[in-house]
Structure formats: structure tokens, C-alpha cells
Design a protein around this motif. Structure first.
Motif, PDB file in Angstrom:
ATOM      1  N   ILE A  29       0.868  -1.175   0.000  1.00 39.68           N
ATOM      2  CA  ILE A  29       0.000   0.000   0.000  1.00 39.68           C
ATOM      3  C   ILE A  29       0.902   1.220   0.000  1.00 39.68           C
ATOM      4  CG2 ILE A  29      -1.739   1.320   1.253  1.00 39.68           C
ATOM      5  CD1 ILE A  29      -2.778  -1.328   2.382  1.00 39.68           C
ATOM      6  N   THR A  30       0.730   2.071  -0.998  1.00 42.11           N
ATOM      7  CA  THR A  30       1.486   3.308  -1.107  1.00 42.11           C
ATOM      8  C   THR A  30       0.561   4.458  -0.755  1.00 42.11           C
ATOM      9  OG1 THR A  30       2.905   2.408  -2.832  1.00 42.11           O
ATOM     10  CG2 THR A  30       2.805   4.804  -2.655  1.00 42.11           C
ATOM     11  N   ALA A  31       0.907   5.207   0.280  1.00 41.70           N
ATOM     12  CA  ALA A  31       0.089   6.335   0.721  1.00 41.70           C
ATOM     13  C   ALA A  31       0.603   7.617   0.081  1.00 41.70           C
ATOM     14  CB  ALA A  31       0.118   6.454   2.238  1.00 41.70           C
ATOM     15  N   VAL A  32      -0.307   8.365  -0.528  1.00 45.80           N
ATOM     16  CA  VAL A  32       0.006   9.693  -1.058  1.00 45.80           C
ATOM     17  C   VAL A  32      -0.546  10.706  -0.064  1.00 45.80           C
ATOM     18  CG1 VAL A  32      -0.313  11.302  -2.972  1.00 45.80           C
ATOM     19  CG2 VAL A  32      -0.079   8.850  -3.426  1.00 45.80           C
ATOM     20  N   MET A  33       0.351  11.443   0.553  1.00 45.72           N
ATOM     21  CA  MET A  33      -0.013  12.324   1.661  1.00 45.72           C
ATOM     22  C   MET A  33       0.270  13.777   1.301  1.00 45.72           C
ATOM     23  SD  MET A  33      -0.885   9.912   3.853  1.00 45.72           S
ATOM     24  CE  MET A  33      -0.998  10.738   5.454  1.00 45.72           C
ATOM     25  N   GLY A  34      -0.343  14.665   2.044  1.00 43.68           N
ATOM     26  CA  GLY A  34      -0.141  16.092   1.839  1.00 43.68           C
ATOM     27  C   GLY A  34      -1.353  16.852   2.335  1.00 43.68           C
ATOM     28  N   ASN A  35      -1.194  18.143   2.502  1.00 37.17           N
ATOM     29  CA  ASN A  35      -2.295  18.960   2.982  1.00 37.17           C
ATOM     30  C   ASN A  35      -3.335  19.168   1.893  1.00 37.17           C
ATOM     31  OD1 ASN A  35      -1.239  19.371   5.641  1.00 37.17           O
ATOM     32  ND2 ASN A  35       0.238  20.809   4.792  1.00 37.17           N
TER      33      ASN A  35
END
Length: 231
Positions: A29-35
């Protein structure tokens, strides 16, 4: 499994993504994070064929994905669960699932038992209309509908948004099961850092439309993730 190379994306004259590249491996599972507003949802829309890209390309298992439409992306093995779920409210659970048959041969037009095993509540509610389900149940239905297409890549946009904690736990358990089966790459856009850090193995952090950081969980502490998201 999934390779994203040098994606630029615009809305009118405004550029949202700048030279974004990342990858997602099978069995992870690759999480793409950011505000908020940094381009995470735009990236998923680009990969799933829902928004044209100004530059760049996407491939699945080494084969280029035509990004001309969502249908072409689905035929290439990409399934997208959008923010807001987009369940058909007047259709039953069974009928909602059957809309996933469109890109499958007729011999595969059935709901596999594995779907019911992942989301038992859906079996109990097969005849109930999608609009009558709770938000958490609709999210499970949206994920199940995506899985009907037998994807190589599963894209999820904010699957825990507005959902009660016990359903979040169930969704996390289902995603971990899919991960451990080792048959697809899962890309997760998520604001819930606790949930993302629990289930993801790699992280891509986007800031102002650019990739700020890509790291494996083994070298990226939760405190470091929270610090990146606090900026």
C-alpha cells in the motif's frame, strides 16, 4: 506494477501538478499524503483517466496506459474509488456491483465470493438501495464495486472521510487482506495519518503540486510524517 512519470496537470490556466513521478509495487500500500489542495486527488484523476494530463505518462506492469478516458484506464487494470464514493443511490447493492462488469468478459459477470468475504455486510444488504446505506457501508460498496473489475492497481481517495471508527477498522482490515494477497498495487490518498501509517508500507508526500518526499515506512517514522504534514 504502477509507474507514474513526469505528470503535469492543469485546470484551465492553473497548473496543479508539476513533474510528478512515483511508483507503487504489487503487494504494498502506497500512501500519497499532503495537505488539502496540493494535488493528491488530481493525481488520482489523472491516473484513472478522469482528467487529461498536460505532460507525462502512466504504465501498469510495463504497458503504457491510454489516459484518454476512465474506460481505457479500467481496461488497463486501474480501478478508482473516488472521494464521495459515487454510489448509485436508487440502485440496489447487487446492481451497484454489477456496474463493474462493463470492462469484463461476459463469462466473468458474477460477484465473486471473495467480495462477500471482504465485506460481509454487503451480502446481507444485496437488495437494499445504495442510497439507504450508511456512509461507511457505501464506502465498502464503492471499494467492492472497484474490485469487481479485477484490477492490478486500486486507487482510493480518502476512504475514511466521514466514517465511523469501527467501519474504518473494517476497511483497514480489508485493505490489509488485499495487500497480503499480493495480487495488486494499492495507492491510498488519505488525510487520516494514523490510518495511513498503520496500513501503508511506502509514502509519497506532495507539497504544492510537487513530490517532496518518497520513503519506505522502515526509514520514515510517524513523527517525520506528521512533521511533513504540519508544514
Amino acid at each position: 506494477m504502477l509507474e507514474i512519470n513526469n505528470i503535469d496537470l492543469k485546470y484551465g490556466q492553473s497548473q496543479i501538478l508539476f513533474d510528478v513521478s512515483m511508483s507503487a509495487a504489487v503487494g504494498q500500500i502506497t500512501a500519497v499524503m499532503g495537505n488539502n489542495g496540493v494535488g493528491k486527488t488530481s493525481l488520482l484523476k489523472a491516473v484513472s483517466g478522469r482528467h487529461p494530463v498536460a505532460r507525462g505518462d502512466v504504465s501498469v506492469a510495463g504497458k503504457a496506459v491510454p489516459l484518454a478516458s476512465a474506460f481505457h484506464a479500467a481496461r488497463s487494470g486501474i480501478a478508482y474509488v473516488p472521494q464521495g464514493r459515487e454510489v448509485f443511490p436508487m440502485m440496489t447493492v447487487q446492481e451497484n456491483l454489477e456496474t463493474g462488469f462493463a470492462c469484463l468478459p461476459k463469462t466473468e459477470h458474477h460477484v465473486p465470493d471473495t467480495i462477500w468475504a471482504l465485506f460481509p455486510v454487503l451480502r446481507e444488504m444485496q437488495s437494499r438501495r445504495g442510497g439507504d446505506l450508511s456512509g461507511g457501508q457505501q464506502q465498502q460498496l464503492a471499494i467492492a464495486r472497484a474490485l469487481i473489475t479485477k484490477p492490478s492497481v486500486l486507487l482510493l481517495d480518502e476512504p475514511t472521510e466521514g466514517i465511523q471508527p469501527n467501519i474504518i477498522q473494517q476497511i483497514g482490515d480489508a485493505l490489509e487482506t488485499l495487500r497480503d494477497q499480493g495480487q495488486m498495487a494499492i495507492v491510498l490518498v488519505e488525510q487520516n495519518a494514523d490510518f495511513a501509517y498503520r496500513i501503508a508500507g511506502t509514502f509519497t508526500v506532495i507539497e504544492q503540486g510537487r513530490v517532496k518526499r518518497s520513503d519506505a515506512k522502515s526509514s520514515y517514522s510517524k513523527d517525520a510524517l506528521m512533521a511533513d504534514l504540519a508544514l
